[in-house]
Design a protein around this motif. Sequence first.
Motif: not given
Length: 83
Positions: A11-12, A19-20, A37-40, A42-46
């Motif tokens: 997580l980032i 994410e794009d 690579a999904v999220g918003d 403030n928080l991205i899941k890799i």
Amino acid sequence: MLEFKYDTQLLIEGENLDEDVINDYFLEHFQGDCLLAVGDENLIKIHFHTNEPWQVLQYCASLGEIFDIVIEDMNRQARGLKG
């Protein structure tokens, strides 16, 4: 034998994450597959399969705080061993 050995997940947490942009960077700079690579902002899941997980960690750490890091050796898992 798998082409890409390491299942890399993390997580980032940061500000103004896109994410794009992250997805495009991975595709241009890293060899691997199964990219997620999904999220918003403030928080991205890799999730990414690669042979060089340290490069993924270095890039992601440049974007914000990284945590919940999991790197598993999928060849070991396929043999029934701990990844």
